[in-house]
Write an enzyme that holds these catalytic residues in place. Structure first.
Site, short mmCIF file in Angstrom:
data_model
loop_
_atom_site.label_atom_id
_atom_site.label_comp_id
_atom_site.label_asym_id
_atom_site.label_seq_id
_atom_site.Cartn_x
_atom_site.Cartn_y
_atom_site.Cartn_z
N HIS A 178 -24.91 27.54 -21.38
CA HIS A 178 -25.34 26.14 -21.57
C HIS A 178 -25.81 25.52 -20.26
O HIS A 178 -26.84 24.87 -20.20
CB HIS A 178 -24.18 25.33 -22.16
CG HIS A 178 -24.57 23.94 -22.51
ND1 HIS A 178 -24.94 23.58 -23.78
CD2 HIS A 178 -24.73 22.84 -21.76
CE1 HIS A 178 -25.27 22.31 -23.79
NE2 HIS A 178 -25.14 21.83 -22.57
N GLU A 418 -37.07 43.00 -31.29
CA GLU A 418 -36.11 43.08 -30.18
C GLU A 418 -35.06 44.15 -30.42
O GLU A 418 -34.22 44.40 -29.55
CB GLU A 418 -35.47 41.72 -29.91
CG GLU A 418 -34.83 41.07 -31.12
CD GLU A 418 -34.29 39.66 -30.84
OE1 GLU A 418 -34.22 39.24 -29.67
OE2 GLU A 418 -33.91 38.99 -31.82
N CYS A 489 -42.11 36.83 -26.06
CA CYS A 489 -41.46 35.55 -25.76
C CYS A 489 -40.19 35.74 -24.96
O CYS A 489 -39.47 34.79 -24.71
CB CYS A 489 -41.19 34.77 -27.04
SG CYS A 489 -40.04 35.62 -28.14
#
Ligand code: PEP
Ligand code: MG
Length: 563
Positions: A178, A418, A489
């Site tokens: 975070h 992925e 990405c």
């Protein structure tokens, strides 16, 4: 030069300032003149103030958790429990902590995920009241500082004045922690996952961080300070040059164009991305909208958030990724059962078959509704797709969400590539989806069997590894066989050398944090497509990623040297 401590580069930029360590509780002395009731009201006022600050700062989703905590602080049941213990002779600070603990245990034992997750919030509130009773100050920066901690929980980070927070260095954490995400969005340099940081920083009076290089210098000597100053000057000059590149397209020196997408984590980051010249959103990591809150955002809240991004980007494509939880991303109100290998566990799309289908359907309905509301076609992307069975399940979920209504705007449905298994069958999967976007962060970790959050393995996480390059080539070819666009990405797209390699592999789009646009435009724009192709194919036959990096560094240096 001093030797740096090395960690994971979490947010670019260079800063040097005295360290600030979040206070550990327990240092204060009980103040008898403050009653339990007064301390509770003060805690409620602090929390309400924090909530207002975050709402004003445009972060309403994170604000909600503090609104809920403000109510808890004055909850009569909590206070009565503490008063009863005081009557039995317990000091008030210990009494409120004990009452908070017992309330937390009751909540945790409930058979309700949302309520049981509130346990941590009640403990946090009780600790705040105890802190006030002891006359301890809330964490506050008095001067420009670098925050040094094991980890920075949202309640501490939110309380710090961003104008004084020059940088962040954390012993724990990953690029997706975070604090790392927040620091990228706020433009604060950060290095996380620095082994031994706390012990080493104990006596330091000055700390320098280079968030791009992942380096932390304690008490930098003269030569190091000079070097830090040089890097700072360079970063400032670069930022000015990058700003000048805003209107330049992402293209090779001979004019081969690539689409430039932005990675965003919150709707309010859309404006910054557009300002920086994004041609679309290549990855909206929606799970960040679900974090720092007490409950998941409901369908209406999500619809408004997606509609905001779709409307702001207008004609330009916006790829909304379905919630990608598990691995290193967890939600307090959605406790996932502990797993031995969470990155290989019930992650992301797999949650749909593990009791959380409703969560994903709500999100899909919100995305469809946002498309309808704005008249813009949303691009829906699923993470962690492993095979065709997952692709069919994805289509089934989209149909279930759409059921019962007539939609005038149809979404495009694509997948992240992925997981190595889906990369191996790219040409079989491509006819079933509208686009591919390669998640090089996870693809690298899975291909190289090397945990992306483990700082000890950081050097192994290089997507320039020949195995990763070959896999990417395979995915691009597989996608192009069916005529679908293929993007990247993952962080590789925002790394100038990575971007050059991808351009050489004929990628269609690169999507990255808007802060990387300038550097990537400069690198890709310096060399012709032919040279990039040749270098990329050469790199696939090298032994190591470092050799591949050297190849691209060399052609970039040759292309940009004044001669
Ligand atoms: C990736 O894995 O490359 C990716 C873009 O997704 P995340 O980093 O959110 O897992
Ligand atoms: Mg991923």
């Amino acid at each position: 030069m001093s030797e740096p401590l090395r960690g994971v580069p979490a947010a670019p930029g260079v800063a040097s300032a005295p360290p600030w360590l979040p206070p550990t509780s327990g240092g204060g002395v009980l103040r008898p003149e403050v009653s339990l009731g007064e301390a509770a009201s003060r805690a409620a006022a602090e929390l309400a103030g924090l909530r207002t600050r975050l709402v004003t700062a445009g972060r309403p989703e994170e604000a909600e958790i503090f609104g809920a905590q403000a109510l808890m602080a004055e909850d009569p049941e909590l206070l009565d429990g503490a008063e009863a213990l005081v009557a039995e002779g317990k000091p008030p600070d210990e009494a409120i902590l004990a009452a908070g603990e017992s309330a937390a245990e009751t909540l945790a034992s409930l058979d309700d995920e949302v309520l049981s997750a509130r346990a941590a919030d009640v403990r946090d509130v009780a600790a705040r009241i105890a802190r006030i009773l002891r006359g301890e100050e809330p964490p506050r920066l008095e001067r420009r500082s670098i925050a040094v901690a094991l980890d920075l929980p949202p309640s501490v980070t939110a309380e710090l004045d961003p104008a004084l927070l020059a940088g962040i260095a954390l012993e724990a954490g990953s690029r997706t922690a975070h604090a790392a995400i927040l620091s990228r969005a706020l433009g604060i340099p950060a290095v996380v996952g620095v082994p031994g940081l706390l012990a080493a920083a104990e006596t330091a009076t000055e700390i320098a961080v280079d968030g791009g290089a992942g380096e932390v210098y304690l008490d930098p000597d003269g030569a190091t300070s000079e070097e830090i100053g040089r890097r700072l000057g360079e970063a400032t000059r670069r930022a000015a040059v990058d700003a000048g590149l805003r209107d330049r397209r992402l293209q090779t020196a001979d004019g081969h164009r690539l689409m430039l997408g932005a990675n965003i984590g919150r709707p309010d980051e859309a404006a910054r991305a557009i300002e920086a010249g994004a041609e679309g959103v290549g990855l909206f990591r929606t799970e960040f909208m679900f974090m720092g809150r007490a409950t998941p955002p409901d369908e209406a809240t999500q619809t408004a958030a997606y509609a905001k991004v779709l409307a702001e980007f207008g004609e330009r494509p916006v790829v909304i990724r379905l919630i990608d939880l598990g691995g290193d991303k967890d939600l307090p109100y959605l406790p996932l059962p502990p797993e031995e290998n969470p990155f290989l566990g019930v992650r992301a799309l797999r949650l749909a078959d593990a009791g959380h289908e409703a969560l994903i359907l709500t999100q899909l309905r919100a995305i469809l509704a946002a498309g309808e509301k704005t008249g813009r076609q949303p691009w829906i992307m699923a993470p962690m797709v492993a095979d065709l069975v997952d692709v069919y399940r994805l289509h089934e979920l989209v149909s279930m969400a759409a059921f019962g209504k007539l939609w005038t705007v149809q979404p495009r449905v694509g997948i992240m590539v992925e997981v190595p298994s889906v990369a191996m069958i790219a040409e079989l999967v491509a006819p079933e989806v509208a686009f591919f976007s390669i998640g090089t962060n996870d693809l690298t970790q899975y291909l190289l069997a090397s945990d992306r959050t483990n700082p000890v393995l950081a050097a192994r996480q290089d997507p320039l590894h020949p195995a990763v390059l070959r896999t990417i080539m395979r995915v691009i070819e597989g996608g192009h066989e069916s005529g679908i666009p293929v993007a990247v990405c993952g962080e590789m797209a925002g790394d100038p050398v990575g971007a050059m390699a991808l351009a050489g592999l004929d990628i269609d789009e690169l999507s990255m944090d808007a802060g990387a646009f300038g550097a990537v435009k400069r690198a890709v724009g310096a060399v012709s497509l032919g040279e990039l192709r040749e270098a990329a194919h050469h790199a696939m036959h090298l032994e190591r990623a470092s050799e591949a990096r050297a190849v691209f560094d060399r052609i970039l240096a040759e292309a940009t040297s004044p001669t």
